[in-house]
Design an enzyme around this catalytic site. Structure first.
Site, PDB file in Angstrom:
ATOM      1  N   ALA A 483     -60.835  -8.879   1.356  1.00 56.39           N
ATOM      2  CA  ALA A 483     -61.069  -7.759   0.577  1.00 56.39           C
ATOM      3  C   ALA A 483     -61.284  -8.431  -0.667  1.00 56.39           C
ATOM      4  CB  ALA A 483     -60.190  -6.855   0.491  1.00 56.39           C
ATOM      5  N   ASP A 484     -60.244  -9.405  -0.959  1.00 56.48           N
ATOM      6  CA  ASP A 484     -60.351  -9.944  -2.310  1.00 56.48           C
ATOM      7  C   ASP A 484     -61.432 -11.105  -2.400  1.00 56.48           C
ATOM      8  OD1 ASP A 484     -58.575 -11.317  -1.115  1.00 56.48           O
ATOM      9  OD2 ASP A 484     -57.146 -11.628  -2.743  1.00 56.48           O
ATOM     10  N   CYS A 485     -61.474 -11.707  -1.235  1.00 54.58           N
ATOM     11  CA  CYS A 485     -62.514 -12.758  -1.356  1.00 54.58           C
ATOM     12  C   CYS A 485     -63.930 -11.979  -1.784  1.00 54.58           C
ATOM     13  CB  CYS A 485     -62.705 -13.411  -0.205  1.00 54.58           C
ATOM     14  SG  CYS A 485     -60.900 -14.244   0.168  1.00 54.58           S
ATOM     15  N   THR A 486     -64.117 -11.084  -1.120  1.00 56.37           N
ATOM     16  CA  THR A 486     -65.529 -10.194  -1.540  1.00 56.37           C
ATOM     17  C   THR A 486     -65.646  -9.912  -2.839  1.00 56.37           C
ATOM     18  OG1 THR A 486     -65.256  -9.553   1.171  1.00 56.37           O
ATOM     19  CG2 THR A 486     -67.019  -8.193  -0.382  1.00 56.37           C
ATOM     20  N   GLU A 488     -64.083 -11.380  -5.459  1.00 57.98           N
ATOM     21  CA  GLU A 488     -64.306 -12.627  -6.450  1.00 57.98           C
ATOM     22  C   GLU A 488     -65.590 -13.114  -6.080  1.00 57.98           C
ATOM     23  OE1 GLU A 488     -62.232 -13.250  -8.658  1.00 57.98           O
ATOM     24  OE2 GLU A 488     -60.319 -12.141  -8.025  1.00 57.98           O
TER      25      GLU A 488
END
Ligand code: LAN
Length: 770
Positions: A483-486, A488
């Protein structure tokens, strides 16, 4: 003392290694040609003198700082330790009025030049992602059991790494900064013996003393028991059943493993296969010797059943619940009567699942632990010469990293996408004239390439969330979206699209692909408004009662986290500002996310971080989320409390320093020294909040400038990443990216007298009474 000869040897030895990079894939390769010029022999039949030189070259003083500075890679890209020439145009630049701003601008110039020199041709920033100490020995054990030894040269470098990280008391921690544990010590002891160290070597004697003084190997935690069984130096009956049949339970059951956090799920899956088949090596003289060395009692007299739940006090982090103890008793009884038919069916399904995971990740697998154990399953199922096993072995190098402390195993197959997305955002918050357009073009191309374009096969059968549109943490081949890599990834792309550098870029990410990323983020949101890591939260915290790992906390469930939630909120907000696609739904997702952020703020104003050290990291994310709502220090009580918390932790030198122990204890723990990474997170937070007292921010910026090295780099200080509360992990890029980001934001805000969101900035004396 280091002699001239040694330092020349050092240069030679380091030149013999080359980092080969293809689309993010990183493999350290031994340069045979170079070697032939210097010595005779090869990686597989090395000259003994050369092995001696390796030992001299990779000597590392962990007492000074157990964190290596990634010198091998960095020196291969950037040779000079001296100041770069500051160009005249920069000196003449009239944008900055105060001398601090001028100094900060030169620091940004130097820091950017330096960091740009580390970028690889494919656009990402390679770097050390080590830290945990239980990974390399596990790989060495499996390479031994499967009879696929590493080359003697690599073995020597691995020995160096393990010996360099031995604590003074003879033991090893769970990670490089940790105090000695049974898990760390027994694993390294066995690995070093496999690599040829004699039991009478000093290091081995000291380690054995530690093991015996702390109750002997029967107290190794369950993951250690598992690897020792595989090696044949512990008995499978000394392990609790891993009940392969669990995988055949109906999916609606609240304890079905599909609900586990994917890392726990994939590790226990592969472990269950090995347990079901009781995989172990055949006994030989070496194994017999190890059995005698590791235990206080005679190996043949050990009461294995009694020792199933024994765990050394120095290792214990998570207390096994009464519920789990009861359940384990029941399944251990079941184990005696398990139906062969059911067992075979369960093992068949597990093997299919292992194969599917291998195929979906091109044999990288979701993480280092299941890569190692899947290798073993595949070896067992298809043999040493099978193509499938060879494909596994071929990925082992993707997890190995070479630094000045030796060859280590990384916590993932790298942090490529994550570092590139952060670096891009940090650079673009700096003055454009400081940046080489090529850098942004290359970084953009890596991000563009790494977005997931295809759905995985048999997604539902193997409990996978959708993938298309997402970004992984490392490489496209790895392919598990996060989720957070997406988030960023989206933010980095949008920032590039909004910059002047986009003119130079031909192959742009289409709006449709950005929309896919947004769809994925929306699908990842949990009912509590927050976002987890790889999937939606699939169960409640009660499942933690079944956490059998003893050394890791919060491993069973993919909970909502402040970091992931903040990253998703800020990405959605940025997208919504520019595009109209699904706008009302995005707004309501943001609002719901904000509730989660607010609910999770602590009384003292901080947020706890779960993936970085620790309150400073969490508070940075909490604040960044709230400021997208136009909240500032003056109009938001949450932000005011958060900033006041940060200010209360500022040290007298202007910096912030938090110890990794905060993550372990859940309470803020001071580092004895200020840390550039913590300082940068705190400064970014204060500036995002329009914190009114600029003097305190100036003081922090001065600290960052003071710590910068001549060549533009910053020193490697304490470890800054964490997982599962108790294990630390290295993020080498953070020491460059975050100071550069903070300095960039500082110059942008104060030189233009603007606040963070671009409107007029209050000067201290104009601040309303607060
Ligand atoms: C990671 C690395 C990335 C990290 C972030 C994206 C930074 C974070 O914001 C969310 C969590 C995530 C994806 C994460 C989770 C835990 C990982 C996968 C790791 C720290 C890298 C290694 C670690 C993994 C669990 C290590 C293997 C150990 C086990 C206990 C299975």
């Amino acid at each position: 003392m280091q002699t001239l000869e040694t330092s020349q040897e050092q240069i030679k030895a380091e030149k013999l290694w080359q980092l080969i990079i293809i689309n993010g894939r990183q493999q350290w390769v031994f340069n045979e040609n170079e070697y032939q010029k210097l010595y005779s022999g090869s990686e597989f039949e090395p000259n003994p003198q050369f092995l001696e030189n390796i030992r001299d070259t990779f000597r590392f003083d962990k007492i000074k700082n157990p964190n290596s500075a990634d010198i091998v890679y960095r020196k291969s890209k950037h040779q000079s330790d001296n100041d770069p020439e500051i160009p005249d145009w920069l000196k003449r630049s009239s944008n900055f009025s105060s001398s601090l701003e001028k100094k900060a601008n030169s620091a940004a110039f130097k820091g950017i030049r330096y960091y740009e020199s580390l970028q690889s041709e494919d656009g990402h920033w390679p770097g050390d992602y080590g830290g945990p100490l239980f990974l390399l020995p596990a790989l060495i054990i499996v390479s031994h059991v499967t009879d696929k030894p590493f080359s003697p040269v690599k073995q020597e470098l691995m020995k160096c790494y393990m010996l360099n990280h031995q604590n003074d008391d003879g033991g090893w921690g769970l990670h490089i900064e940790g105090t000695s544990t049974m898990f760390g010590t027994v694993m390294q002891y066995c690995a070093l013996r496999i690599l040829g160290l004699d039991m009478d070597e000093d290091s081995q004697k000291k380690a054995r003393d530690w093991i015996h003084e702390n109750g002997g190997t029967t107290g190794i935690p369950s993951w250690g028991k598992f690897f020792l069984c595989v090696l044949g130096v512990y008995r499978w009956e000394g392990c609790n059943s891993l009940m392969p049949e669990m995988w055949l339970l109906p999916k609606w059951l609240p304890i079905h493993p599909w609900r586990y956090w994917c890392h726990a799920r994939m590790v226990y899956l592969a472990m269950a296969y090995c347990y079901g088949h009781r995989i172990t090596t055949s006994t030989n003289k070496f194994i017999e010797e190890l059995r005698q060395e590791l235990y206080i009692d005679d190996y043949d007299k050990i009461n294995w059943i009694k020792d199933r739940n024994e765990v050394c006090g120095k290792d214990r982090f998570h207390h096994t619940s009464g519920t789990l103890k009861w359940l384990l008793k029941a399944i251990n009884i079941y184990e005696r009567f398990a139906s062969t038919w059911l067992r075979n069916n369960a093992l068949k399904f597990i093997l299919e699942y292992v194969n599917a995971e291998d195929e979906q990740t091109k044999f990288i697998d979701i993480g280092p632990v299941n890569q190692i154990i899947n290798s073993l399953c595949i070896w067992h199922a298809y043999g040493n010469d099978s193509e499938l096993f060879k494909a596994h072995v071929d990925r082992w190098d993707d997890y190995l990293w070479l630094a000045e402390d030796g060859m280590k195993m990384s916590g993932y197959n790298g942090s490529q996408l994550w570092d590139t997305a952060f670096a891009t955002q940090a650079l673009l918050e700096n003055q454009p004239d400081l940046i080489d357009p090529e850098t942004i073009a290359k970084a953009y191309s890596y991000i563009n390439y790494s977005q997931i374009k295809d759905e995985v096969k048999d997604r539902q059968r193997f409990f996978r969330h959708q993938s298309v549109g997402g970004w992984p943490f490392s490489t496209l081949d790895h392919g598990w979206p996060i989720a957070d890599c997406t988030a960023e990834g989206i933010k980095a792309v949008l920032k590039c699209h909004g910059s002047e550098f986009i003119e130079e870029i031909d192959d742009k990410l289409s709006t449709e692909r950005l929309q896919q990323a947004i769809d994925l983020i929306i699908s990842f949101q949990n009912e509590d408004g927050g976002w987890a890591t790889y999937e939606n939260t699939r169960s409640g915290p009660f499942l933690e009662l079944l956490n059998p790992s003893e050394v890791f906390g919060k491993i069973m469930v993919d909970y909502s986290w402040v970091e992931c939630t903040s990253a998703c909120i800020t990405a959605l907000k940025e997208f919504n500002r520019i595009h109209s696609y699904r706008s009302p739904e995005i707004q309501s997702a943001i609002d719901h996310g904000m509730t989660f952020i607010r609910m999770n703020q602590n009384e003292d104003g901080s947020w706890i971080g779960s993936w970085g050290v620790c309150f400073t990291y969490g508070t940075w994310f909490g604040i960044e989320a709230l400021t997208t709502n136009d909240e500032t220090y003056t109009n938001s009580s949450s932000i005011k409390k958060a900033c006041d918390f940060l200010i209360s932790k500022q040290k007298s030198d202007g910096g912030w320093g938090e110890s990794h122990l905060s993550c372990v204890t859940g309470k803020y723990a001071n580092h004895e020294q200020s840390q550039v990474v913590n300082t940068a997170w705190a400064l970014l937070s204060l500036m995002a909040s329009n914190y009114p007292n600029k003097d305190l921010i100036d003081h922090g910026i001065k600290f960052l400038l003071k710590r910068q090295m001549k060549n533009g780099d910053w020193p490697q200080e304490g470890i800054s990443g964490v997982f599962n509360q108790n294990s630390m992990i290295t993020y080498t890029s953070y020491r460059n990216v975050f100071p550069l980001w903070a300095i960039g934001r500082y110059l942008e805000m104060y030189s233009n007298s603007l606040n963070y969101r671009g409107s007029n900035f209050f000067h201290v004396d104009e601040t309303p009474n607060i």
